[in-house]
Structure formats: structure tokens, C-alpha cells
Design a protein around this motif. Structure first.
Motif, PDB file in Angstrom:
ATOM      1  N   ALA A 168       0.835  -1.202   0.000  1.00  0.00           N
ATOM      2  CA  ALA A 168       0.000   0.000   0.000  1.00  0.00           C
ATOM      3  C   ALA A 168       0.869   1.251   0.000  1.00  0.00           C
ATOM      4  O   ALA A 168       0.595   2.218  -0.732  1.00  0.00           O
ATOM      5  CB  ALA A 168      -0.933  -0.023   1.198  1.00  0.00           C
ATOM      6  N   ALA A 172       0.941   4.131  -2.917  1.00  0.00           N
ATOM      7  CA  ALA A 172       0.557   5.480  -2.486  1.00  0.00           C
ATOM      8  C   ALA A 172       1.676   6.472  -2.773  1.00  0.00           C
ATOM      9  O   ALA A 172       1.424   7.602  -3.215  1.00  0.00           O
ATOM     10  CB  ALA A 172       0.218   5.467  -0.995  1.00  0.00           C
ATOM     11  N   HIS A 176      -0.808   6.576  -6.754  1.00  0.00           N
ATOM     12  CA  HIS A 176      -2.026   5.817  -7.054  1.00  0.00           C
ATOM     13  C   HIS A 176      -3.053   6.038  -5.940  1.00  0.00           C
ATOM     14  O   HIS A 176      -2.696   6.134  -4.765  1.00  0.00           O
ATOM     15  CB  HIS A 176      -1.702   4.330  -7.179  1.00  0.00           C
ATOM     16  CG  HIS A 176      -0.804   4.009  -8.330  1.00  0.00           C
ATOM     17  ND1 HIS A 176      -1.270   3.742  -9.588  1.00  0.00           N
ATOM     18  CD2 HIS A 176       0.566   3.945  -8.408  1.00  0.00           C
ATOM     19  CE1 HIS A 176      -0.247   3.509 -10.402  1.00  0.00           C
ATOM     20  NE2 HIS A 176       0.884   3.617  -9.706  1.00  0.00           N
ATOM     21  N   ARG A 177      -4.310   6.087  -6.330  1.00  0.00           N
ATOM     22  CA  ARG A 177      -5.366   6.295  -5.342  1.00  0.00           C
ATOM     23  C   ARG A 177      -6.421   5.202  -5.387  1.00  0.00           C
ATOM     24  O   ARG A 177      -7.079   4.946  -4.398  1.00  0.00           O
ATOM     25  CB  ARG A 177      -6.023   7.670  -5.561  1.00  0.00           C
ATOM     26  CG  ARG A 177      -5.126   8.821  -5.114  1.00  0.00           C
ATOM     27  CD  ARG A 177      -4.864   8.754  -3.608  1.00  0.00           C
ATOM     28  NE  ARG A 177      -3.844   9.701  -3.141  1.00  0.00           N
ATOM     29  CZ  ARG A 177      -2.599   9.393  -2.906  1.00  0.00           C
ATOM     30  NH1 ARG A 177      -2.171   8.144  -3.119  1.00  0.00           N
ATOM     31  NH2 ARG A 177      -1.738  10.287  -2.459  1.00  0.00           N
ATOM     32  N   ASP A 178      -6.604   4.563  -6.537  1.00  0.00           N
ATOM     33  CA  ASP A 178      -7.540   3.440  -6.652  1.00  0.00           C
ATOM     34  C   ASP A 178      -6.735   2.172  -6.878  1.00  0.00           C
ATOM     35  O   ASP A 178      -6.079   2.014  -7.919  1.00  0.00           O
ATOM     36  CB  ASP A 178      -8.511   3.671  -7.813  1.00  0.00           C
ATOM     37  CG  ASP A 178      -9.516   4.767  -7.498  1.00  0.00           C
ATOM     38  OD1 ASP A 178     -10.419   4.508  -6.690  1.00  0.00           O
ATOM     39  OD2 ASP A 178      -9.376   5.873  -8.052  1.00  0.00           O
ATOM     40  N   VAL A 179      -6.784   1.275  -5.900  1.00  0.00           N
ATOM     41  CA  VAL A 179      -5.921   0.090  -5.913  1.00  0.00           C
ATOM     42  C   VAL A 179      -6.753  -1.155  -5.640  1.00  0.00           C
ATOM     43  O   VAL A 179      -7.643  -1.151  -4.774  1.00  0.00           O
ATOM     44  CB  VAL A 179      -4.806   0.222  -4.849  1.00  0.00           C
ATOM     45  CG1 VAL A 179      -3.938  -1.029  -4.825  1.00  0.00           C
ATOM     46  CG2 VAL A 179      -3.951   1.456  -5.121  1.00  0.00           C
ATOM     47  N   ALA A 207      -3.632   1.215   3.706  1.00  0.00           N
ATOM     48  CA  ALA A 207      -4.389   1.893   2.659  1.00  0.00           C
ATOM     49  C   ALA A 207      -5.314   2.945   3.257  1.00  0.00           C
ATOM     50  O   ALA A 207      -5.442   4.055   2.723  1.00  0.00           O
ATOM     51  CB  ALA A 207      -5.192   0.880   1.846  1.00  0.00           C
ATOM     52  N   ARG A 210      -3.303   5.912   4.277  1.00  0.00           N
ATOM     53  CA  ARG A 210      -2.758   6.679   3.157  1.00  0.00           C
ATOM     54  C   ARG A 210      -3.850   7.238   2.237  1.00  0.00           C
ATOM     55  O   ARG A 210      -3.549   7.842   1.218  1.00  0.00           O
ATOM     56  CB  ARG A 210      -1.803   5.804   2.339  1.00  0.00           C
ATOM     57  CG  ARG A 210      -0.567   5.298   3.086  1.00  0.00           C
ATOM     58  CD  ARG A 210       0.349   6.432   3.536  1.00  0.00           C
ATOM     59  NE  ARG A 210       0.829   7.232   2.420  1.00  0.00           N
ATOM     60  CZ  ARG A 210       1.955   6.993   1.761  1.00  0.00           C
ATOM     61  NH1 ARG A 210       2.710   5.965   2.114  1.00  0.00           N
ATOM     62  NH2 ARG A 210       2.342   7.781   0.773  1.00  0.00           N
ATOM     63  N   LEU A 212      -6.096   5.571   0.368  1.00  0.00           N
ATOM     64  CA  LEU A 212      -6.345   4.805  -0.852  1.00  0.00           C
ATOM     65  C   LEU A 212      -7.764   4.256  -0.866  1.00  0.00           C
ATOM     66  O   LEU A 212      -8.303   3.866   0.174  1.00  0.00           O
ATOM     67  CB  LEU A 212      -5.361   3.638  -0.968  1.00  0.00           C
ATOM     68  CG  LEU A 212      -3.866   3.956  -1.006  1.00  0.00           C
ATOM     69  CD1 LEU A 212      -3.072   2.670  -1.159  1.00  0.00           C
ATOM     70  CD2 LEU A 212      -3.541   4.924  -2.122  1.00  0.00           C
ATOM     71  N   ILE A 214      -9.739   1.098  -2.050  1.00  0.00           N
ATOM     72  CA  ILE A 214      -9.290  -0.254  -2.379  1.00  0.00           C
ATOM     73  C   ILE A 214     -10.460  -1.199  -2.631  1.00  0.00           C
ATOM     74  O   ILE A 214     -11.580  -0.984  -2.161  1.00  0.00           O
ATOM     75  CB  ILE A 214      -8.391  -0.841  -1.266  1.00  0.00           C
ATOM     76  CG1 ILE A 214      -9.189  -1.013   0.028  1.00  0.00           C
ATOM     77  CG2 ILE A 214      -7.164   0.033  -1.042  1.00  0.00           C
ATOM     78  CD1 ILE A 214      -8.461  -1.782   1.107  1.00  0.00           C
TER      79      ILE A 214
END
Length: 337
Positions: A168, A172, A176-179, A207, A210, A212, A214
Motif C-alpha cells: 500500500a 501510495a 495511485h489512489r484506486d488500488v 491503505a 494513506r 487509498l 481499495i
């Protein structure tokens, strides 16, 4: 010295019943088995302890319980098993392999027979049914894996929570924001395999910290199941640009599916795998991967078991630090998806 007859009287059963519980040669009701195992634990009975004392020597054999499942990555399991065998030989011990499809009965049979001086368990689940047997029979043991309750146990494992968190963090840091997290098949999570659940927990925890977004999609590791997981990810979250894979069988299909979808790695999508180094190196582009020393797990487990056999009884948990190696499969998040 506690005898089998004393265990039988304490449990309110016959001596033959105690013998069958220990050997696993006959089916005994759950309530009776629990009574006998509690009596063994309370009295501190050691099966075959007298015979061993008269013999004046150990068996110089350790039992290794290896996983026999379709949802484990066999090369890693074999690497650990070979490492255990080589480390045991340095102590003058041979290794008896038994498979975990026998479950608690297999562990009970080996522990009660006196054939092995100790047992090493692999593929440990969070609520592993084999552990109460080891505790009830007071068997020398070391675990390659970490159960939910490790009290009084000697365990060594990779720090899977940290491994998930590092994936993660890496994505990050790249923006990247969509994982998406492509994990093992549903059965692995249903049986609460520690390595799968702890990796996912570490990934989710970091995540969230940070920021994210997910998705977690279980996957059996076949091309068809990977394609299904990939399709659901894109349908649910089309802006996904980062993929974390903890399923060795799904890596190749995912790389192929990304190419088919017109997503170039790493320009359009980044891939981070949790897999051995040789596997990460064989793909094009080479994979950014989180790895751990499989051979070290085997060596450490043997060392812990030998300490217990020698009466030192180390009660400790050793977590090996994972390593994230950046290669060509991960890069900055694209500006437009």
C-alpha cells in the motif's frame, strides 16, 4: 511418573480409551476425547516417556507436517521443507514428513507414538485445530506460521502484516489512489490461513491511513477466475491503476489481461506481487515484489524445536522482515485513466 492407568482414572474412562485417544486408531466421541486430553494436560502425562528413559536415547527424528492443498504454492512449501531437512541433519536428526490432510489426528498419532522427538507445523491457521493436541500431549513443537493465540508456543513466520502495508505504501508513494488487491481463493480466507488474512489486514490498514480507495477480490489463480476478478474490478472501479497480487497463479493471467485491455504496465497500471524472487524476475516487465526468505523459516523452526527438545522451551514469536524490491512493473500513477 504418571501412568496411562492414572490418566484413565482421572478421566473416568478405561485405559484402552486413553490409548485410542492418544493413538487415534479408533473414533472416540468429542466429549470423551476432551476429558482424556484434559486429564493428560492436568497430570502432565508423557506418552512413551518411560520407554524412552529406559532406552536412554532419543529417536533423533522430527516430524514435519507439510500442506497438501491445491491452494498453496508448492515450490515455496518444498523450499521450506528442504530447508528443514538440511537444518535437522546438522543436529543429527532425520525428518518424517506427514501431510496436513490428516489434521489433528495425524499430529496426535505421531506425537503419541514416540516415533518423533518433536513436531514442526506448516500452513498454520489462526484457529488451528492441531495446536490443542500439541498442548494436551505436551509435545515439543515449533510452528512455521502464527496462530491467533501464540501463548507458550515457538513460532517463526514472515511479517505478512508488514508485507501488505509495504504494498500500500509503495503504490501510495507513486500517486495511485484506486488500488485492487487480488488475493487467494475464498476457501483460503474461510479457513483463516494466517498468511492470507494478515497480509490483507496490513494492506487495508495502511491503505486507510494513506487515503487509498481499495477493492479486494479473491481469486482461485486460474485464468478464468483471474479474468472474472479483473472484470469485476474494472466494472466496480474503472479508475483502478494499482494492482497488488497475493496469488502466484494469478500473476501471469493478470499481466495478460492488462495487455488485452490496452493497459500498458507500468505506464497505465502498476503491478506489485507478493511472490518469490525467481517468479518476479521471469515476467516482462519484471515485477516489483515483496519477498521473504523461505529457507530462513525452515532453519529458524528447527533451531526453536531443538531448544525445546533440549529443555530450554523458548516461548517466542519471530517475524522475519519482508523486502520490497522495485522493478519495472510499478511506476507513477497516470494522469488520466
Amino acid at each position: 511418573m504418571v501412568t496411562l492407568a492414572e490418566v484413565a482414572r482421572h478421566a473416568g474412562v478405561s485405559s484402552s480409551t486413553v490409548s485410542y485417544v492418544i493413538s487415534g486408531k479408533r473414533t472416540i466421541s468429542g466429549a470423551t476425547r476432551q476429558r482424556v486430553e484434559q486429564a493428560i494436560s492436568e497430570l502432565g502425562y508423557h506418552p512413551n516417556a518411560g520407554a524412552r528413559a529406559l532406552a536412554g536415547k532419543r529417536s533423533h527424528i522430527i516430524a514435519l507436517v507439510v500442506p497438501l492443498r491445491t491452494d498453496v504454492y508448492v515450490p515455496i512449501m518444498m523450499e521450506i521443507a528442504i530447508s528443514v531437512t538440511m537444518a535437522a541433519r546438522q543436529y543429527g536428526y532425520d525428518v518424517l514428513l506427514i501431510t496436513n490432510d490428516e489434521g489433528p489426528e495425524g499430529v496426535r498419532r505421531v506425537a503419541a507414538s514416540g516415533l518423533a522427538d518433536g513436531v514442526i507445523l506448516m500452513d498454520v491457521e489462526l484457529e488451528d485445530e492441531r495446536i490443542p493436541v500439541l498442548r494436551a500431549l505436551n509435545t515439543h513443537a515449533a510452528l512455521i506460521g502464527l496462530p491467533e493465540d501464540s501463548t507458550g508456543l515457538s513460532c517463526v513466520d514472515h511479517d505478512f502484516f508488514a508485507a501488505g502495508a509495504s504494498c500500500a505504501d509503495h503504490l501510495a508513494d507513486l500517486g495511485h489512489r484506486d488500488v485492487a488487491f487480488i488475493g487467494y481463493g475464498s476457501a483460503v480466507y474461510q479457513r483463516h490461513a494466517g498468511y492470507a488474512e494478515r497480509t490483507l489486514a496490513g494492506f487495508r490498514d495502511r491503505a486507510a491511513a494513506r487515503g487509498l480507495r481499495i477493492l479486494h477480490r479473491p481469486c482461485e489463480g486460474t485464468y478464468e477466475s483471474t479474468a472474472g476478478a479483473f472484470s469485476r474490478i474494472l466494472a466496480d472501479r474503472p479508475a483502478t491503476t494499482g494492482f497488488v497480487v497475493q496469488n502466484e497463479g494469478a500473476i501471469g493471467p493478470l499481466m495478460s489481461l492488462l495487455r488485452t485491455a490496452g493497459r500498458i504496465v507500468p505506464e497505465d497500471a502498476s503491478v506489485v506481487a507478493l511472490c518469490p524472487e525467481p517468479l518476479a524476475e521471469q515476467y516482462s516487465p519484471r515485477l516489483t515484489a515483496v519477498t521473504g526468505p523461505a529457507q530462513e523459516l525452515g532453519r529458524r523452526a528447527v533451531d526453536l524445536l531443538m531448544q525445546r527438545i533440549d529443555g530450554k522451551e523458548p516461548q517466542e514469536v519471530t517475524l522475519l522482515t519482508p523486502v520490497l524490491t522495485v522493478r519495472e512493473s510499478s511506476g507513477p500513477a497516470p494522469l488520466h485513466v
